[in-house]
Design an enzyme around this catalytic site. Structure first.
Site, PDB file in Angstrom:
ATOM      1  N   GLU A   1      -2.299   9.029   6.938  1.00 42.06           N
ATOM      2  CA  GLU A   1      -2.966   9.953   6.010  1.00 42.06           C
ATOM      3  C   GLU A   1      -4.177  10.609   6.654  1.00 42.06           C
ATOM      4  O   GLU A   1      -4.610  10.221   7.733  1.00 42.06           O
ATOM      5  CB  GLU A   1      -3.341   9.239   4.700  1.00 42.06           C
ATOM      6  CG  GLU A   1      -4.282   8.076   4.873  1.00 42.06           C
ATOM      7  CD  GLU A   1      -4.465   7.263   3.594  1.00 42.06           C
ATOM      8  OE1 GLU A   1      -3.529   7.148   2.784  1.00 42.06           O
ATOM      9  OE2 GLU A   1      -5.566   6.731   3.407  1.00 42.06           O
TER      10      GLU A   1
ATOM     11  N   LYS B   1       0.813  -1.223   0.000  1.00 43.68           N
ATOM     12  CA  LYS B   1       0.000   0.000   0.000  1.00 43.68           C
ATOM     13  C   LYS B   1       0.848   1.276   0.000  1.00 43.68           C
ATOM     14  O   LYS B   1       0.423   2.302  -0.537  1.00 43.68           O
ATOM     15  CB  LYS B   1      -0.956   0.017   1.192  1.00 43.68           C
ATOM     16  CG  LYS B   1      -1.838  -1.212   1.334  1.00 43.68           C
ATOM     17  CD  LYS B   1      -2.605  -1.548   0.060  1.00 43.68           C
ATOM     18  CE  LYS B   1      -3.020  -3.016   0.066  1.00 43.68           C
ATOM     19  NZ  LYS B   1      -3.402  -3.521  -1.251  1.00 43.68           N
TER      20      LYS B   1
ATOM     21  N   ARG C   1      -7.682  -8.887  -9.041  1.00 45.58           N
ATOM     22  CA  ARG C   1      -8.399 -10.153  -9.246  1.00 45.58           C
ATOM     23  C   ARG C   1      -9.828  -9.857  -9.665  1.00 45.58           C
ATOM     24  O   ARG C   1     -10.239  -8.711  -9.693  1.00 45.58           O
ATOM     25  CB  ARG C   1      -8.453 -10.926  -7.923  1.00 45.58           C
ATOM     26  CG  ARG C   1      -9.055 -10.062  -6.817  1.00 45.58           C
ATOM     27  CD  ARG C   1      -9.431 -10.831  -5.579  1.00 45.58           C
ATOM     28  NE  ARG C   1      -9.482  -9.975  -4.411  1.00 45.58           N
ATOM     29  CZ  ARG C   1     -10.481  -9.184  -4.060  1.00 45.58           C
ATOM     30  NH1 ARG C   1     -11.552  -9.114  -4.820  1.00 45.58           N
ATOM     31  NH2 ARG C   1     -10.426  -8.443  -2.978  1.00 45.58           N
TER      32      ARG C   1
ATOM     33  N   HIS D   1     -15.734  -4.186   7.185  1.00 41.84           N
ATOM     34  CA  HIS D   1     -15.009  -4.387   5.932  1.00 41.84           C
ATOM     35  C   HIS D   1     -15.540  -5.553   5.111  1.00 41.84           C
ATOM     36  O   HIS D   1     -14.869  -6.047   4.216  1.00 41.84           O
ATOM     37  CB  HIS D   1     -13.509  -4.544   6.185  1.00 41.84           C
ATOM     38  CG  HIS D   1     -12.948  -3.375   6.920  1.00 41.84           C
ATOM     39  ND1 HIS D   1     -12.881  -2.123   6.352  1.00 41.84           N
ATOM     40  CD2 HIS D   1     -12.497  -3.238   8.186  1.00 41.84           C
ATOM     41  CE1 HIS D   1     -12.380  -1.287   7.233  1.00 41.84           C
ATOM     42  NE2 HIS D   1     -12.149  -1.926   8.361  1.00 41.84           N
TER      43      HIS D   1
HETATM   44  C1  MV4 Z   1      -9.712   5.160   4.526  1.00 42.48           C
HETATM   45  C2  MV4 Z   1     -10.912   5.609   5.123  1.00 42.48           C
HETATM   46  C3  MV4 Z   1     -11.007   6.947   5.457  1.00 42.48           C
HETATM   47  N1  MV4 Z   1      -9.971   7.773   5.235  1.00 42.48           N
HETATM   48  N2  MV4 Z   1      -8.725   6.025   4.311  1.00 42.48           N
HETATM   49  C4  MV4 Z   1     -10.848   0.499   4.523  1.00 42.48           C
HETATM   50  C5  MV4 Z   1     -10.132  -0.635   3.917  1.00 42.48           C
HETATM   51  C6  MV4 Z   1      -9.086  -0.098   3.061  1.00 42.48           C
HETATM   52  N3  MV4 Z   1      -9.437  -0.348   1.693  1.00 42.48           N
HETATM   53  C7  MV4 Z   1      -9.023   1.360   3.341  1.00 42.48           C
HETATM   54  N4  MV4 Z   1     -10.201   1.688   4.076  1.00 42.48           N
HETATM   55  C8  MV4 Z   1     -10.500   2.965   4.410  1.00 42.48           C
HETATM   56  N5  MV4 Z   1      -9.526   3.891   4.190  1.00 42.48           N
HETATM   57  C9  MV4 Z   1      -8.876   7.296   4.670  1.00 42.48           C
HETATM   58  N6  MV4 Z   1      -7.846   8.138   4.482  1.00 42.48           N
HETATM   59  C10 MV4 Z   1     -11.927   4.687   5.331  1.00 42.48           C
HETATM   60  C11 MV4 Z   1     -11.731   3.365   4.980  1.00 42.48           C
HETATM   61  C12 MV4 Z   1     -12.822   2.487   5.249  1.00 42.48           C
HETATM   62  C13 MV4 Z   1     -13.509   1.866   4.233  1.00 42.48           C
HETATM   63  C14 MV4 Z   1     -13.153   2.025   2.894  1.00 42.48           C
HETATM   64  C15 MV4 Z   1     -13.833   1.378   1.898  1.00 42.48           C
HETATM   65  C16 MV4 Z   1     -14.897   0.538   2.234  1.00 42.48           C
HETATM   66  C17 MV4 Z   1     -15.250   0.371   3.534  1.00 42.48           C
HETATM   67  C18 MV4 Z   1     -14.571   1.022   4.556  1.00 42.48           C
HETATM   68  C19 MV4 Z   1     -14.957   0.840   5.876  1.00 42.48           C
HETATM   69  C20 MV4 Z   1     -14.281   1.470   6.870  1.00 42.48           C
HETATM   70  C21 MV4 Z   1     -13.207   2.282   6.558  1.00 42.48           C
END
Ligand code: MV4
Length: 513
Positions: free
Chosen positions: A199, A116, A300, A234
């Protein structure tokens, strides 16, 4: 084209891939563990080969066994499905080294997107919007400085992570060192890699992802978005396309950013670029700045690929095979349009009353809905055992209709016709989300289920009501009365013939009205 493909997966996705193979005239090989001897995916294959005990680590995750099985059965290629070994760069490399084709991107693309921190730097260089933050810092002081610059709240993430593991929201400086320490520990334990990144935290965001697809000749396109904000811990629950929030301008912008992201790692085959999207930051609403940011790329096929297939009118799995065999993807970006609206609900075997713990047992009844615009991708049939060894996904119920409102109606009706007895399911939960005004308004963010949605499963009916329902079914063949789901287990009742006609039918259910 390949003559024979080994499918290194199980359940609904293995069957989905086998269907695509059959249409293309490709023979299929299933692999199975002790627990899956009689599983549906084994029955769907032309050949099946046993690969070990029920535990995934010793079967579906064992690279050597799977490659040996492909060699033994003379397969030309391996399709990894999703989960298991699908995003394991060493597996993709080992498959290629064994003179087999890995149906997916290159091992190098998988590796680059798996990190990441590294991928974020690469995305920035490629002009893909990323969340303001700092990658690749070590000492606690650097984090403190970085967090101050970014401005609280901040989010600490594991560089090797993904899917939310090792993530910590930090509200102020007082919480920072403990968050870093625990995130580090979790990252080291889960991934053997303690590197972190930090971040800006975007609290009220939507999860919008873009499907990309490319061949091995440099043709690379996007197939629009999927809105996946209805999720818990998630785990996605409902996905739809088009997103009710995107404007045509944002859709095009996000699609182009996704193609830039994929191109930056020389991507081919199916992939998904995940963005976080805050409509309040979009210029149309309050803000004027960047409204979407790259989160990660899934290298994928995704669980929710069918909604894109329905709206774009493409068989993504067939095209995965064709481009893996070297074919050209004979389209241009302007060829693709979105037709109508598609929604997917994930039916899980779980108990909403006990915090959504997996629910196991024998499927005494399993009757899937059918009708215009209804697709069910499932890996179970009546009489099957749902075990604790694997993902509790029972089925994906996918509908396609003219517009969003009609798609929601179609989904609600189809869910009413999905009858599952023997395990508990999230059907009532799904119905409650679909009926909620926030969902109707497209206002569901990724935190909505956990913070705004106060839903409790209906309480148990009285014993008398249960007996009345049971009697109605037993004594009146074809009666439309039945016990909803299998929340209400009556001793002795679950031993009856699963094929008994009184177990079929739909319509009125106790607890529904
Ligand atoms: C974030 C965020 C808020 N702000 N990054 C969740 C898993 C990973 N893909 C990154 N994720 C997130 N990153 C910032 N800067 C909130 C999430 C997040 C989220 C993102 C997509 C789908 C569901 C989620 C559930 C909780 C938090």
């Amino acid at each position: 084209m390949f003559k024979k493909i080994l499918i290194a997966n199980r359940g609904e996705i293995a069957i989905r891939i086998m269907r695509a193979c059959r249409e293309l005239g490709i023979r299929t090989v299933a692999v199975y563990s002790d627990a899956d001897k009689n599983a549906l995916h084994v029955q769907h294959a032309d050949e099946a080969i046993h690969i070990g005990p029920a535990a995934s680590k010793e079967s579906y995750l064992d690279m050597e066994k799977i490659i040996a099985a492909a060699k033994k059965t003379n397969a030309d290629a391996i399709h990894p499905g999703y989960g298991f070994l699908s995003e394991n760069a060493s597996f993709a490399a080992a498959v290629a080294a064994s003179q087999l084709t890995f149906i997916g991107p290159s091992a190098e693309s998988i590796r680059l997107m798996g990190d990441k921190a590294e991928s974020k730097i690469r995305m920035k260089q490629a002009g893909v919007p990323t969340v303001p933050g700092v990658e690749g810092i070590g000492a606690e002081n650097d984090f403190k400085k970085a967090a101050k610059e970014i401005g609280y709240p901040v989010l600490v993430k594991a560089a090797a992570g993904g899917g939310g593991k090792g993530m910590r929201v930090v509200q102020d400086e007082g919480e920072l060192s403990e968050a870093i320490e625990s995130a580090r520990r979790e990252a080291l334990h889960a991934f053997g890699d303690e590197r972190l990144l930090i971040e800006k935290y975007i609290p009220n965001a939507h999860h919008v992802e873009i499907q990309v697809f490319g061949d091995q000749h440099g043709n690379l396109f996007h197939l629009f978005e999927r809105e996946c904000s209805v999720q818990r811990r998630h785990q996605k629950i409902i996905e739809e396309t088009p997103s009710p929030l995107l404007t045509p301008e944002l859709r095009a912008e996000m699609g182009e950013a996704a193609v830039r992201a994929a191109r930056a790692v020389n991507y081919f085959n199916a992939g998904t670029v995940e963005f976080i999207f805050d409509p309040d930051l979009a210029s149309l609403r309050h803000g004027s700045g960047q409204a979407f940011f790259f989160l990660e790329m899934n290298t994928r096929l995704q669980v929710e690929h069918p909604i894109t297939e329905l709206v774009v009118g493409l068989d993504l799995v067939q095209w995965q095979m064709r481009v893996a065999a070297g074919e050209r993807f004979p389209f241009t970006q302007s060829h693709f349009t979105q037709r109508g609206h598609a929604i997917e609900c994930r039916l899980y075997a779980e108990d909403p009353a006990s915090g959504f713990l997996p629910s196991t047992g024998k499927l005494l009844q399993f009757s899937e809905p059918r009708g215009p615009g209804i697709r069910v991708d499932s890996g179970f049939t009546i009489g099957d055992e749902v075990t604790h060894f694997y993902d509790p996904l029972l089925a994906k119920l996918i509908v396609h209709a003219e517009d969003r409102e009609r798609a929601i109606q179609r989904m609600q009706a189809a869910l009413k016709d999905f009858i599952v007895h023997g395990v508990l399911t999230n059907i009532d939960f799904l119905q409650a989300v679909l009926a909620h005004p926030d969902f109707a308004n497209g206002e569901v963010t990724t935190r909505w289920v956990e913070t705004n949605f106060n839903w409790a499963p209906p309480s148990e009916p009285s014993f008398e009501a249960l007996v009345a329902a049971v009697l109605a079914e037993v004594t009146v063949p074809g009666s439309r009365f039945q016990v909803s789901g299998s929340r209400y287990q009556v001793p002795g009742l679950n031993e009856v013939d699963p094929y008994s006609p009184w177990k079929t039918g739909s319509g009125f259910r106790m607890g529904a009205n």
